[in-house]
Design a protein around this motif. Structure first.
Motif, mmCIF file in Angstrom:
data_model
loop_
_atom_site.group_PDB
_atom_site.id
_atom_site.type_symbol
_atom_site.label_atom_id
_atom_site.label_comp_id
_atom_site.label_asym_id
_atom_site.label_seq_id
_atom_site.Cartn_x
_atom_site.Cartn_y
_atom_site.Cartn_z
ATOM 1 N N LEU A 1 -4.795 -8.078 -25.622
ATOM 2 C CA LEU A 1 -5.931 -9.318 -25.656
ATOM 3 C C LEU A 1 -7.242 -8.247 -25.595
ATOM 4 O O LEU A 1 -8.266 -9.366 -26.278
ATOM 5 N N LEU B 1 -0.582 -11.196 -32.220
ATOM 6 C CA LEU B 1 -1.446 -11.224 -31.533
ATOM 7 C C LEU B 1 -2.843 -10.258 -32.110
ATOM 8 O O LEU B 1 -3.633 -11.124 -32.416
ATOM 9 N N ASN C 1 -8.496 -8.615 -28.956
ATOM 10 C CA ASN C 1 -9.187 -9.195 -29.856
ATOM 11 C C ASN C 1 -10.401 -9.866 -28.410
ATOM 12 O O ASN C 1 -11.208 -10.359 -29.881
ATOM 13 N N TYR D 1 -1.678 -17.878 -30.114
ATOM 14 C CA TYR D 1 -0.950 -17.904 -28.217
ATOM 15 C C TYR D 1 -0.127 -18.100 -28.029
ATOM 16 O O TYR D 1 1.152 -18.121 -27.482
ATOM 17 N N LEU E 1 0.432 -16.000 -21.888
ATOM 18 C CA LEU E 1 0.245 -15.710 -23.012
ATOM 19 C C LEU E 1 -0.133 -17.612 -23.404
ATOM 20 O O LEU E 1 -1.164 -18.276 -23.584
ATOM 21 N N TYR F 1 -6.597 -19.819 -32.640
ATOM 22 C CA TYR F 1 -6.025 -19.127 -31.728
ATOM 23 C C TYR F 1 -5.339 -20.012 -30.630
ATOM 24 O O TYR F 1 -4.320 -18.854 -30.480
ATOM 25 N N LEU G 1 -8.712 -14.589 -21.933
ATOM 26 C CA LEU G 1 -8.538 -13.843 -22.406
ATOM 27 C C LEU G 1 -8.876 -12.115 -21.203
ATOM 28 O O LEU G 1 -7.403 -11.686 -21.059
ATOM 29 N N VAL H 1 -3.237 -18.975 -21.646
ATOM 30 C CA VAL H 1 -4.543 -18.815 -23.335
ATOM 31 C C VAL H 1 -4.095 -20.248 -23.835
ATOM 32 O O VAL H 1 -5.238 -20.436 -24.038
ATOM 33 N N GLU H 2 -3.184 -20.095 -24.587
ATOM 34 C CA GLU H 2 -2.966 -21.015 -25.252
ATOM 35 C C GLU H 2 -3.300 -22.549 -25.272
ATOM 36 O O GLU H 2 -4.640 -22.788 -25.700
#
Length: 185
Positions: free
Chosen positions: A167, A51, A170, A74, A94, A70, A142, A97-98
């Protein structure tokens, strides 16, 4: 060990400092673990490293390609957790988020731009005028993911806290990039 190494995404090597890195060799043991598997430092370290290093690696791309990058980072991090029930909540977070990033890329795709390569991966561009909205959507995803991880308590709190910290890292990197762009403009 051989089966575990075959299941690790080979494209994680495209990210990180010094030309790339991968998950620690023993992180592959999370795959095929029995249903009572526990979270472990090797798997958590591999996810955190992917990550943080992956998002930093995406920063090397032009801004319009970063969101596809990104998204792939993820997705790969979620893939590292597949098959280990101790990380089921982290994997879902995760993956969410993806999916959010993938939707952003699909909705804002710039078909006039060619795909670019970094390592063995290809990335699609979004329209430049959609960058602020894409950045805001990523930051929001995030924030939500970090909150969900910190609230989840399935006996793996230390591991969830470390992933949530990645996270947050990031998020800080994303904000720093935005601040730098504002200072330059």
């Amino acid at each position: 060990m051989l089966i575990g190494s075959l299941l690790l995404p080979s494209n994680v090597l495209a990210y990180g400092e010094g030309g790339g890195y991968g998950a620690p060799r023993n992180a592959g043991t999370a795959y095929g673990t029995p249903s009572g598997a526990q979270a472990n430092a090797a798997t958590t370290n591999a996810v955190v490293k992917l990550l943080t290093g992956g998002v930093r690696g995406c920063q090397r791309l032009q801004k319009v390609y970063r969101y596809d990058c990104y998204s792939q980072v993820y997705g790969q991090a979620a893939g590292l957790l597949r098959g280990n029930p101790a990380y089921s909540e982290a994997r879902v977070v995760l993956s969410d988020v993806e999916r959010s990033l993938s939707r952003t890329v699909r909705r804002n795709l710039d078909r006039a731009q060619p795909q670019v390569r970094m390592g063995n991966q290809q990335f699609r561009a979004i329209r430049a005028d959609t960058l602020p909205a894409a950045k805001a959507a990523f930051a929001s995803a995030l924030e939500e993911a970090e909150t969900r991880l910190l609230r989840s308590s399935n006996g793996q709190s230390e591991h969830h806290i470390r992933i949530a910290a990645a996270l947050n890292s990031n998020k800080v990197l994303l904000r720093s990039a935005l601040l730098l762009l504002r200072l330059i403009a």
